[in-house]
Design a protein around this motif. Structure first.
Motif, mmCIF file in Angstrom:
data_model
loop_
_atom_site.group_PDB
_atom_site.id
_atom_site.type_symbol
_atom_site.label_atom_id
_atom_site.label_comp_id
_atom_site.label_asym_id
_atom_site.label_seq_id
_atom_site.Cartn_x
_atom_site.Cartn_y
_atom_site.Cartn_z
ATOM 1 N N PRO A 136 0.626 -0.940 -0.127
ATOM 2 C CA PRO A 136 0.396 0.179 -0.685
ATOM 3 C C PRO A 136 0.947 1.479 -0.359
ATOM 4 O O PRO A 136 2.171 0.896 0.727
ATOM 5 N N ALA A 137 -0.082 2.469 -0.476
ATOM 6 C CA ALA A 137 0.691 3.816 -0.470
ATOM 7 C C ALA A 137 0.897 4.952 0.673
ATOM 8 O O ALA A 137 1.906 4.453 1.002
ATOM 9 N N ASN A 138 -0.001 3.764 1.232
ATOM 10 C CA ASN A 138 -0.250 4.671 2.570
ATOM 11 C C ASN A 138 0.604 3.866 3.452
ATOM 12 O O ASN A 138 0.993 3.189 4.128
ATOM 13 N N PRO A 139 1.137 5.373 4.238
ATOM 14 C CA PRO A 139 2.803 5.049 5.599
ATOM 15 C C PRO A 139 1.971 3.880 6.671
ATOM 16 O O PRO A 139 2.993 3.234 7.103
ATOM 17 N N TRP B 275 -0.286 1.647 7.198
ATOM 18 C CA TRP B 275 -0.392 0.808 6.384
ATOM 19 C C TRP B 275 0.667 -0.892 6.135
ATOM 20 O O TRP B 275 0.079 -1.171 5.732
ATOM 21 N N GLN B 276 1.605 0.660 5.651
ATOM 22 C CA GLN B 276 2.928 -0.545 4.776
ATOM 23 C C GLN B 276 3.366 -2.048 6.195
ATOM 24 O O GLN B 276 3.724 -2.140 5.835
ATOM 25 N N LEU B 277 3.519 -0.868 7.127
ATOM 26 C CA LEU B 277 4.173 -2.588 8.536
ATOM 27 C C LEU B 277 3.080 -3.353 8.477
ATOM 28 O O LEU B 277 3.468 -4.411 8.216
ATOM 29 N N ASP B 278 2.608 -3.701 8.716
ATOM 30 C CA ASP B 278 0.959 -4.853 8.403
ATOM 31 C C ASP B 278 0.897 -5.238 7.441
ATOM 32 O O ASP B 278 1.280 -6.376 7.514
ATOM 33 N N ALA B 279 1.072 -4.544 6.122
ATOM 34 C CA ALA B 279 1.963 -4.919 4.986
ATOM 35 C C ALA B 279 2.180 -5.725 4.878
ATOM 36 O O ALA B 279 2.676 -7.676 4.269
ATOM 37 N N GLU B 280 3.459 -5.541 5.585
ATOM 38 C CA GLU B 280 5.074 -5.901 5.265
ATOM 39 C C GLU B 280 5.006 -7.042 5.456
ATOM 40 O O GLU B 280 5.290 -8.487 5.821
ATOM 41 N N TYR C 74 1.195 -12.029 -10.298
ATOM 42 C CA TYR C 74 1.059 -11.053 -9.954
ATOM 43 C C TYR C 74 -0.113 -10.117 -8.812
ATOM 44 O O TYR C 74 -1.249 -9.735 -8.955
ATOM 45 N N PRO C 75 0.572 -10.478 -7.748
ATOM 46 C CA PRO C 75 0.171 -10.091 -6.600
ATOM 47 C C PRO C 75 -0.226 -7.999 -6.583
ATOM 48 O O PRO C 75 0.615 -8.190 -6.693
ATOM 49 N N VAL C 76 -0.721 -7.588 -6.114
ATOM 50 C CA VAL C 76 -1.140 -6.488 -5.270
ATOM 51 C C VAL C 76 -1.437 -7.195 -4.458
ATOM 52 O O VAL C 76 -2.311 -7.680 -3.846
ATOM 53 N N PHE C 77 -2.047 -4.820 -3.114
ATOM 54 C CA PHE C 77 -2.322 -5.102 -2.392
ATOM 55 C C PHE C 77 -3.849 -4.822 -3.048
ATOM 56 O O PHE C 77 -4.410 -4.085 -3.772
ATOM 57 N N TYR C 78 -5.110 -5.275 -1.971
ATOM 58 C CA TYR C 78 -6.324 -5.107 -2.032
ATOM 59 C C TYR C 78 -6.703 -4.215 -1.183
ATOM 60 O O TYR C 78 -7.947 -3.619 -1.555
ATOM 61 N N ALA C 79 -6.990 -4.400 0.047
ATOM 62 C CA ALA C 79 -7.227 -3.788 0.823
ATOM 63 C C ALA C 79 -6.526 -3.128 2.270
ATOM 64 O O ALA C 79 -5.928 -4.653 2.380
ATOM 65 N N TYR C 80 -7.052 -2.553 3.242
ATOM 66 C CA TYR C 80 -6.760 -2.405 4.380
ATOM 67 C C TYR C 80 -7.642 -2.150 5.056
ATOM 68 O O TYR C 80 -8.293 -1.359 5.131
ATOM 69 N N ARG D 79 -10.002 -1.573 12.811
ATOM 70 C CA ARG D 79 -11.090 -1.695 13.621
ATOM 71 C C ARG D 79 -10.830 -1.992 14.951
ATOM 72 O O ARG D 79 -9.669 -1.906 15.289
ATOM 73 N N ALA D 80 -11.579 -2.005 15.717
ATOM 74 C CA ALA D 80 -11.125 -1.449 17.036
ATOM 75 C C ALA D 80 -10.700 -3.032 17.605
ATOM 76 O O ALA D 80 -10.171 -2.714 18.360
ATOM 77 N N GLU D 81 -11.621 -4.157 16.570
ATOM 78 C CA GLU D 81 -11.669 -5.389 17.231
ATOM 79 C C GLU D 81 -10.870 -5.875 16.471
ATOM 80 O O GLU D 81 -9.989 -7.228 16.670
ATOM 81 N N LYS D 82 -10.942 -5.208 15.167
ATOM 82 C CA LYS D 82 -9.607 -6.473 13.967
ATOM 83 C C LYS D 82 -8.937 -4.921 13.059
ATOM 84 O O LYS D 82 -9.899 -4.726 13.095
ATOM 85 N N THR D 83 -7.792 -6.029 12.293
ATOM 86 C CA THR D 83 -6.848 -5.094 11.587
ATOM 87 C C THR D 83 -6.922 -6.016 10.592
ATOM 88 O O THR D 83 -6.482 -7.418 11.037
ATOM 89 N N CYS D 84 -7.079 -6.294 9.278
ATOM 90 C CA CYS D 84 -7.191 -7.098 8.062
ATOM 91 C C CYS D 84 -5.915 -6.322 7.374
ATOM 92 O O CYS D 84 -6.415 -4.844 6.844
#
Length: 359
Positions: A272-275, A277-282, A299-305, A308-313
């Motif tokens: 992800p371009a958002n800094p 989100w990058q740590l979790d994505a890595e 051809y892997p691509v980032f899809y979504a981040y 929420r209070a209870e969960k991060t995906c």
């Protein structure tokens, strides 16, 4: 390849078995009986779908189109299928003394399934379990109405000319269509304009991915720095494919496909371009539990981040399975709650409902 086309090909290959194989103690089966056995046998390799509920990601990465789609193991599967069919037919006093014919029909139908699946982008492990090499010719979408029509035409002629020595020549009909698609693909690829700011070296890395439901629509994917550049291309408007798309309810947006000189290039990053989100994505991308997705995707691509209070995906997808107006098929990611470890999740087909896998 879709189920109907597999069955039609299997029914057709059953009509091509040489007359010498028909010799047996019993009566030679009619063309309808051979077609039925061939169509049934052609479905056998997809028995591996029974493994999908066990672990969808492992299934996609390692199990699907592997052992059941191996040309080395095909004779074994044909023999086992012959034994099962023979046991069934004995109860109905059919196919008596035609064990060898059953075997050759089953083998030819299974091999036809393996070869036709290789026409799509997914890839088929012909040489499992000896090699993990995937064979993929990237010529057809899973459903190609023109290819199916060519197979149906060939089958009708095979039945009509079943007693003629020249009946095998009807195979040139689907083969000619495949050759035409290959020529279209090669011509388009070498005449494409480059995306903006592309270097000549980078412009050569990429593929043309067949699209629903016509050879006149393609997705162009080219690798760039830490991601991919992508565009949807059309050679011309295909009224028949558009009608089929509407009848199937696929909601495919054919307006997104552009002529070669009017392409709309988009960039898809792997991370992800958002800094923020990058740590979790890595962490997710490098997680050992996510290895199956890394092995599955080309051809892997980032899809979504989602946080929420209870969960991060964090979610990833494979760009080969992106179509305009349709939710991508294969979306996998990892989620965690508070201090708990990351767990593998998937999104259900054609929805955004999240389901945890067995990892």
């Amino acid at each position: 390849m879709d189920t109907l086309t597999h069955m039609l090909i299997g029914a057709g290959t059953a009509q091509l078995i040489p007359a010498a194989v028909h010799k047996g103690e019993g009566r030679t089966p009619a063309w309808q009986q051979k077609a039925a056995v061939g169509a049934l046998a052609a479905l056998f390799p997809d028995i591996d779908y029974l493994l999908f509920p066990l672990d969808p990601l492992e299934f996609l990465a390692y199990w699907h189109r592997a052992y059941s789609h191996s040309i080395f193991l095909a004779p074994l599967w044909a023999w086992l299928l012959t034994l099962l069919l023979q046991k069934y037919f004995l109860r109905h006093k059919a196919w008596s003394g035609q064990k060898l014919l059953l075997f050759w029909i089953s083998l030819s139908a299974i091999l036809s399934h393996i070869i036709s699946d290789s026409l799509t982008v997914y890839g088929t492990r012909w040489f499992a379990p000896l090699l993990d090499l995937k064979i993929s010719w990237d010529l057809l979408f899973v459903v190609d109405i023109y290819f199916t029509a060519s197979i149906l035409t060939a089958l009708i002629l095979l039945i009509r000319w079943r007693h003629k020595v020249y009946r095998a020549y009807v195979c040139f009909i689907p083969f000619s269509y495949l050759l035409l698609v290959l020529l279209i693909k090669l011509t388009v690829y070498h005449r494409l304009p480059l995306p903006d700011n592309s270097t000549p070296a980078a412009s050569q890395a990429g593929i043309l991915v067949p699209q629903p439901f016509s050879p006149f629509y393609w997705q162009l994917i080219k690798a760039d720095n830490k991601g991919f550049t992508q565009a949807y291309l059309k050679l011309t408007d295909d009224v028949i494919a558009n009608r089929v798309s509407k009848l199937s309810g696929s909601n495919l947006d054919y307006a997104s496909y552009r002529l070669p000189r009017e392409l709309n290039w988009r960039r898809y990053p792997i991370m992800p371009a958002n800094p923020d989100w990058q740590l979790d994505a890595e962490k997710v991308w490098q997680n050992k539990k996510f290895r199956a997705f890394r092995d599955f995707t080309d051809y892997p691509v980032f899809y979504a981040y989602n946080s929420r209070a209870e969960k991060t995906c964090v979610w990833f997808s494979d760009l080969r399975y992106h179509w305009p107006g349709i939710v991508p098929s294969f979306r996998f990611g990892m989620c965690k709650k508070a201090a708990e470890p990351w767990q593998v999740y998937r999104m259900k087909y054609f929805s955004h409902k999240q389901v945890q896998t067995s990892h």
